[in-house]
Design a protein around this motif. Structure first.
Motif, mmCIF file in Angstrom:
data_model
loop_
_atom_site.group_PDB
_atom_site.id
_atom_site.type_symbol
_atom_site.label_atom_id
_atom_site.label_comp_id
_atom_site.label_asym_id
_atom_site.label_seq_id
_atom_site.Cartn_x
_atom_site.Cartn_y
_atom_site.Cartn_z
ATOM 1 N N ASP A 1 0.835 -1.208 0.000
ATOM 2 C CA ASP A 1 0.000 0.000 0.000
ATOM 3 C C ASP A 1 0.874 1.265 0.000
ATOM 4 N N THR A 2 0.247 2.387 -0.293
ATOM 5 C CA THR A 2 0.941 3.681 -0.274
ATOM 6 C C THR A 2 0.342 4.550 0.822
ATOM 7 N N ILE A 3 1.221 5.153 1.626
ATOM 8 C CA ILE A 3 0.755 6.056 2.690
ATOM 9 C C ILE A 3 1.455 7.406 2.545
ATOM 10 N N TYR A 4 0.906 8.441 3.224
ATOM 11 C CA TYR A 4 1.460 9.789 3.140
ATOM 12 C C TYR A 4 1.781 10.307 4.535
ATOM 13 N N ASN A 5 2.866 11.072 4.617
ATOM 14 C CA ASN A 5 3.196 11.780 5.852
ATOM 15 C C ASN A 5 2.365 13.061 5.875
ATOM 16 N N ALA A 6 1.475 13.194 6.873
ATOM 17 C CA ALA A 6 0.547 14.336 6.917
ATOM 18 C C ALA A 6 1.283 15.663 7.080
ATOM 19 N N ARG A 7 2.478 15.643 7.673
ATOM 20 C CA ARG A 7 3.221 16.899 7.890
ATOM 21 C C ARG A 7 3.965 17.327 6.624
ATOM 22 N N THR A 8 4.731 16.386 6.022
ATOM 23 C CA THR A 8 5.548 16.742 4.845
ATOM 24 C C THR A 8 4.827 16.458 3.526
ATOM 25 N N GLN A 9 3.714 15.658 3.604
ATOM 26 C CA GLN A 9 2.928 15.242 2.438
ATOM 27 C C GLN A 9 3.736 14.367 1.468
ATOM 28 N N ARG A 10 4.788 13.727 1.991
ATOM 29 C CA ARG A 10 5.572 12.815 1.160
ATOM 30 C C ARG A 10 4.896 11.456 1.073
ATOM 31 N N LYS A 11 5.061 10.816 -0.089
ATOM 32 C CA LYS A 11 4.433 9.513 -0.338
ATOM 33 C C LYS A 11 5.427 8.402 0.001
ATOM 34 N N GLU B 1 -0.362 -7.647 6.903
ATOM 35 C CA GLU B 1 -1.305 -6.536 7.104
ATOM 36 C C GLU B 1 -1.401 -6.189 8.585
ATOM 37 N N VAL B 2 -1.747 -4.945 8.857
ATOM 38 C CA VAL B 2 -1.957 -4.501 10.247
ATOM 39 C C VAL B 2 -3.294 -3.768 10.328
ATOM 40 N N TYR B 3 -3.902 -3.823 11.509
ATOM 41 C CA TYR B 3 -5.233 -3.236 11.715
ATOM 42 C C TYR B 3 -5.182 -2.223 12.853
ATOM 43 N N ALA B 4 -6.287 -1.534 13.050
ATOM 44 C CA ALA B 4 -6.411 -0.566 14.152
ATOM 45 C C ALA B 4 -6.105 -1.254 15.481
ATOM 46 N N GLY B 5 -5.261 -0.621 16.288
ATOM 47 C CA GLY B 5 -4.876 -1.195 17.582
ATOM 48 C C GLY B 5 -3.534 -1.883 17.550
ATOM 49 N N ASP B 6 -2.996 -2.158 16.354
ATOM 50 C CA ASP B 6 -1.709 -2.868 16.247
ATOM 51 C C ASP B 6 -0.532 -1.913 16.394
ATOM 52 N N ILE B 7 0.549 -2.439 16.967
ATOM 53 C CA ILE B 7 1.829 -1.720 17.017
ATOM 54 C C ILE B 7 2.768 -2.456 16.073
ATOM 55 N N PHE B 8 3.344 -1.742 15.122
ATOM 56 C CA PHE B 8 4.156 -2.388 14.085
ATOM 57 C C PHE B 8 5.323 -1.474 13.722
ATOM 58 N N ALA B 9 6.141 -1.905 12.768
ATOM 59 C CA ALA B 9 7.301 -1.102 12.357
ATOM 60 C C ALA B 9 7.463 -1.152 10.845
ATOM 61 N N LEU B 10 8.038 -0.079 10.294
ATOM 62 C CA LEU B 10 8.284 0.039 8.851
ATOM 63 C C LEU B 10 9.739 0.405 8.605
ATOM 64 N N PHE B 11 10.245 0.052 7.409
ATOM 65 C CA PHE B 11 11.597 0.435 7.014
ATOM 66 C C PHE B 11 11.561 1.543 5.976
ATOM 67 N N ARG C 1 5.771 4.035 -0.174
ATOM 68 C CA ARG C 1 5.187 2.734 -0.538
ATOM 69 C C ARG C 1 5.700 1.688 0.442
ATOM 70 N N ILE C 2 4.795 0.899 0.991
ATOM 71 C CA ILE C 2 5.149 -0.069 2.033
ATOM 72 C C ILE C 2 5.673 -1.351 1.385
ATOM 73 N N ALA C 3 6.989 -1.552 1.495
ATOM 74 C CA ALA C 3 7.601 -2.768 0.928
ATOM 75 C C ALA C 3 7.636 -3.892 1.964
ATOM 76 N N ARG C 4 7.726 -3.511 3.253
ATOM 77 C CA ARG C 4 7.847 -4.540 4.300
ATOM 78 C C ARG C 4 7.165 -4.061 5.577
ATOM 79 N N LEU C 5 6.332 -4.922 6.145
ATOM 80 C CA LEU C 5 5.658 -4.662 7.422
ATOM 81 C C LEU C 5 6.188 -5.653 8.445
ATOM 82 N N VAL C 6 6.620 -5.182 9.606
ATOM 83 C CA VAL C 6 7.134 -6.115 10.627
ATOM 84 C C VAL C 6 6.520 -5.803 11.985
#
Length: 750
Positions: free
Chosen positions: A380-390, A409-419, A392-397
Motif C-alpha cells: 500500500d501507499t501512505i502519506y506523511n501528513a506533515r511533509t505530504q511525502r508519499k 497486514e496490520v489493523y487498528a490497535g496494532d503496534i508495528f514497524a516500517l523500514f 510505498r510499504i515494501a515490508r511490514l514487521v
C-alpha cells in the motif's frame, strides 16, 4: 565389508536421520509459532500495555517472566545475568553491561487467546522521553512498585505521564521476597503520594524468605506457584491464619469500588449479595475510567504472581476499541476540529497511524508506529501528513525486542514497524491527504544539562557527524549545536548519564571516542563609564601612506540594552568624509569580536564618532578601519572595564518538605529568589542565578530531593559578574596569552 565398517555407516545414518527428524520437529514448531503469533485477533482480544516504574523496580525481569509463561521464549535470563546472555528486552550491549534499560523495547505475545503488545520502558529519569512516547500510544499500563522502596521519584513522574495521556493502569507490588518488604506501606503511599483510589485484589502469603504464594481476594482462594520456574499453578483454600485479614481486605476492596462505581454502589447500599462477576465488572469499568487502581502482588524474580497479573491485564485493562482516540481535522484559515477515530476492524475508514519511535537498524531507519484507524497491507501507499511525502510499504514487521517478524497486514490497535520511512517522531501517516487529519504529537521535555563535545581524533569527524545525525533524529531530547561565541560544539540532554551513554555509544557503534567537558559560558566585556578617545593612525613607508584620525566617545548602553553594540556618526562637515564612515564602523565591530580584558566579546557599547581628520592622498577606508581599532585599544588602556555574565531564570518544582534545601542550594550558587508558589504538597520556586554557577545543579537537586525535584532554566539578561569571578577570568586569559604580570608569575612560583 567388515563388521566394524558396517557399524560405523549404520551409526552415521542413524545420526543423520535423527538430525533430520529433529530439524523437521524444530521447523514445524517454529512454523506453528509463527502462524500462532502472526494470526490477527478481533479487537476485543488485543491489549496494548506498557510496563513502567522507578529505576530497579523489576520491569525488565517482569517482562522476561511474561514472555516465558506465554511461551514466547524458551528460557529465562536475568538482567546483568551470570550467563552473559541478559534479558530479552535489553538487546543493547550497554544495557546488558550496566543492567539498566536505556531504550524502550516492543514485543507481542499470546495469553489465553489474547494478543498482548508490550513495551518495556526505562526507569531512569534521563530516558524519560522513552516512557513518554510509549505511554502516548498505549491503551493501558502496569505500574510496578518495589515492596521495599515503595513510591519513589520516578514513580511520581510516570504517574504524571499516565495522567497526561489518560492511561488506565494496574499496580504490581514486586520484590516481596526482599528484606524489609512491606506491601501495606506501599498501598498507603499510593493513596497519599499518587492520589490513587487503590485497593488490594491479592494478598501475599508470607513476606521476605517466607513468601510462598498469593491469595486471590475476589475468588477467595490461595494460589501457589510450583515447578522449577513457577509455571504450575496450584489452587487451595485460604490459610486459616489469614482468613480474617483476607475478609477485611475484600470488604475494603468492595468499599473503594462502591465509592466510584454506581452499579456496585447500589448493590452495596441495598445489602444485596455481591458476586465475583460483579466485583470484576466494577473493577474493569472503574479502571478504564481511571477512578480505581487494582493492586496485584508478587515477586517476578522468584516466579510468583506473574500469571494472575496477566489474567488481570485481560480482565481489567481496555482493548483498543474501548479507548477514545482523537485526531485534529485542519482546514485553511479555520480552527482545527477534534475528530473521534473509529478503531473498528470491519470498517472501510482511511488508515491513520502515529510514528512514535525511530531507530537506526541494520537495514536502515526503523519507524515504530501505532495504527488508530483502518488497515494497512504490504504494497500500500501512505502519506506523511506533515511533509505530504508519499511512501510505498515494501515490508511490514512486528517487533520482538530486536528481532523482527514479517506480517502482511496490520489493523487498528496494532503496534508495528516500517523500514525506509523518512519522518520525525510524532508524525501522522494517512492513506488519504484530503481529510487533513493529524494526531496530537508527543510531549517532549526541554533538556536540562549541556556539555561540550568533540571527537578525540580529528580523523573521526565523519563518524562523529553520522552518530550525531542519527542520535538527534532518534531522540528528541538530545540536542546538538555549535556555539559561535565560544567556538565549541555543545550537546544537551536530560542528565549527565544520558549524555554519557551517547558518548559511549559513539565509541562502540561508530568507533569514534569523544571528549565530554563543561561548556564555556558566553561572558561579555563592557565599559563602566564613558571614555573619550582621540586616535591618529599615521603610516608612511614610501609611496601612498595611511592617515586617519578619529575623535569621539565610547560609552556604555543602559542595562536593559547591554547585549547590543551601537555606532553613531555625529560628525559635521568634511573632516571625516562620508565614504570612510563604514570603515570606522567595521573597525569598531571587528575589535568587538574579542575583548582585551578576558578575550570575550564586547557588548553594551555605543561608539560615538564626533570628529576626525583625513589626508587628501593618504586617507582610505582601510586607514579609518585601523584608526577605529586603535581608538578602542586606547579606551581599553584608559577606561574602566567590567565583565558581564548571563543570568538565567530558574524554575524549580519539588515536594514542600525539601523547600529549605532547595533555597539553600540556590543561595550558595549566588541565586536571588524572586517568588514561590505551592499546590497539593508541591512548591514551585522562581529564581535568577548566574549560568556559570548552574553547572552540576541537576545532579545536586535530584540527590537532595530524593530524585523528585525538577527544574527548567532559560536566559534572562546579562549582568555584571562578581569581582572574584572577573579576577579569575582575567587571570586565566593572561595565562593563556602569556601576558601574566611579573608579580603574579612570582606568586605562582612561590
Amino acid at each position: 565389508m567388515t563388521l566394524l565398517n558396517f557399524l560405523k555407516i549404520s551409526k552415521t545414518m542413524y545420526k543423520s536421520t535423527k538430525l533430520k527428524n529433529l530439524q523437521k520437529v524444530y521447523n514445524s514448531k517454529n512454523m506453528s509459532n509463527f502462524i500462532k503469533y502472526a494470526e490477527h485477533k478481533p479487537i476485543e482480544k488485543i491489549r496494548n500495555i506498557g510496563i513502567s516504574a522507578h529505576i530497579d523496580s523489576g520491569k525488565t525481569t517482569l517482562t522476561e517472566r511474561i514472555l516465558f509463561y506465554t511461551g514466547r521464549i524458551e528460557a529465562m535470563h536475568e538482567v546483568k545475568g551470570k550467563d552473559n546472555v541478559g534479558a530479552t528486552m535489553d538487546s543493547m550491549e550497554l544495557e546488558r553491561q550496566r543492567g539498566i534499560t536505556i531504550q524502550s523495547a516492543a514485543t507481542y505475545t499470546l495469553w489465553n487467546d489474547h494478543n498482548i503488545n508490550i513495551i518495556d520502558t526505562p526507569g531512569h529519569v534521563d530516558f524519560t522521553v522513552e516512557v513518554e512516547r510509549a505511554l502516548r500510544v498505549l491503551d493501558g499500563a502496569i505500574l510496578v512498585l518495589c515492596a521495599v522502596g515503595g513510591v519513589q521519584s520516578q514513580s511520581l513522574t510516570v504517574n504524571r505521564q499516565m495522567k497526561r495521556y489518560n492511561v488506565p493502569c494496574l499496580a504490581f507490588i514486586n520484590k516481596l521476597d526482599r528484606m524489609g518488604a512491606n506491601h501495606l506501606r506501599v498501598l498507603s503511599q499510593m493513596r497519599s503520594k499518587l492520589n490513587h483510589n487503590a485497593a488490594f485484589v491479592q494478598l501475599p502469603i508470607g513476606l521476605e524468605n517466607e513468601c510462598k504464594g498469593i491469595i486471590d481476594l475476589i475468588e477467595q482462594k490461595s494460589i501457589y506457584f510450583e515447578g522449577a520456574f513457577g509455571e504450575t499453578l496450584k489452587f487451595d483454600q485460604i490459610p486459616k491464619d489469614m482468613l480474617t485479614e483476607s475478609n477485611d481486605r475484600r470488604h475494603e476492596l468492595i468499599e473503594h469500588l462502591s465509592n466510584v462505581d454506581e452499579k456496585l454502589g447500589e448493590l452495596y447500599l441495598e445489602e444485596k449479595e455481591i458476586t465475583e462477576e460483579d466485583i470484576k465488572s466494577a473493577i474493569r469499568r472503574s479502571c478504564i475510567k481511571r477512578t480505581f487502581t487494582p493492586v496485584f502482588v508478587g515477586t517476578a524474580l522468584k516466579n510468583k504472581g506473574v500469571q494472575p497479573l496477566l489474567d488481570g491485564v485481560l480482565s481489567y485493562l481496555p482493548n483498543p476499541g474501548e479507548v477514545e482516540n482523537h485526531a485534529f481535522k485542519e482546514a485553511e484559515g479555520e480552527e482545527p476540529i477534534e475528530v473521534l477515530l473509529d478503531p473498528a476492524r470491519n470498517n472501510s475508514k482511511p488508515f491513520v497511524a502515529l510514528a512514535f519511535k525511530l531507530e537506526a537498524g541494520k537495514f536502515g531507519q526503523l519507524t515504530y508506529m501505532r495504527c488508530y484507524q483502518g488497515m494497512l497491507k504490504k504494497g500500500d501507499t501512505i502519506y506523511n501528513a506533515r511533509t505530504q511525502r508519499k511512501v510505498r510499504i515494501a515490508r511490514l514487521v512486528r517487533m520482538n525486542s530486536n528481532a523482527m517478524e514479517d506480517v502482511n497486514e496490520v489493523y487498528a490497535g496494532d503496534i508495528f514497524a516500517l523500514f525506509g520511512v523518512d519522518c520525525a517522531s510524532g508524525d501522522t501517516f494517512v492513506t488519504d491527504l484530503k481529510d487533513n487529519i493529524s494526531l496530537e504529537s508527543i510531549y517532549v521535555p526541554e533538556p536540562v544539562v549541556s556539555m561540550s563535545i568533540s571527537p578525540h581524533n580529528s580523523k573521526d569527524r565523519d563518524n562523529f557527524s553520522k552518530a550525531v545525525a542519527r542520535f538527534t533524529k532518534e531522540d528528541p531530547t538530545f540536542h546538538f549545536w555549535f556555539d559561535n561565541d565560544n567556538k565549541e560544539t555543545i550537546v544537551s540532554g536530560m542528565g549527565e548519564l544520558h549524555l554519557e551513554i551517547y558518548a559511549q555509544r559513539m565509541e562502540r557503534e561508530y568507533n569514534c571516542p569523544v571528549v565530554l567537558g563543561k561548556p564555556k559560558v558566553a561572558f561579555r566585556e563592557t565599559l563602566v563609564g564613558p571614555c573619550e578617545f582621540d586616535y591618529l593612525h599615521k603610516k608612511q613607508s614610501g609611496g601612498q601612506g595611511q592617515f586617519a584620525r578619529v575623535i569621539g566617545v565610547l560609552e556604555p548602553l543602559p542595562p536593559h540594552r547591554n547585549t547590543l553594540l551601537e555606532f553613531i556618526d555625529e560628525t559635521v562637515g568634511t573632516n571625516v568624509p562620508k565614504q570612510f564612515i563604514p570603515g570606522v564602523k567595521r573597525g569598531f565591530l571587528a575589535m568587538s569580536e574579542k575583548g582585551l580584558l578576558s578575550g570575550h566579546k564586547l557588548s553594551g557599547l555605543k561608539f560615538r564618532l564626533m570628529d576626525g581628520a583625513h589626508h587628501i592622498v593618504d586617507s582610505s577606508e582601510l586607514a579609518f578601519f585601523l584608526a577605529a581599532q586603535g581608538a578602542v585599544r586606547e579606551v581599553f588602556e584608559h577606561g574602566v572595564w567590567q565583565i558581564l555574565e548571563p543570568i538565567m531564570t530558574v524554575e524549580v518544582n519539588a515536594p514542600e518538605e525539601f523547600q529549605g534545601n532547595v533555597i539553600a542550594q540556590l543561595n550558595k550558587r549566588h541565586g536571588i529568589v524572586t517568588g514561590t508558589e505551592g499546590t497539593e504538597g508541591w512548591f514551585t520556586l522562581y529564581a535568577e542565578v548566574p549560568l556559570n554557577n548552574m553547572f552540576g545543579y541537576a545532579g545536586e537537586l535530584r540527590s537532595s530531593t530524593q530524585g523528585k525535584g525538577e527544574f527548567t532554566m532559560e536566559y534572562c539578561r546579562y549582568s555584571p559578574c562578581l569581582p572574584e569571578t572577573q579576577e579569575n577570568l582575567v587571570m586565566e586569559y593572561q595565562k593563556a596569552t602569556g601576558t601574566l604580570p611579573e608579580k603574579e608569575k612570582k606568586k605562582k612560583k612561590n
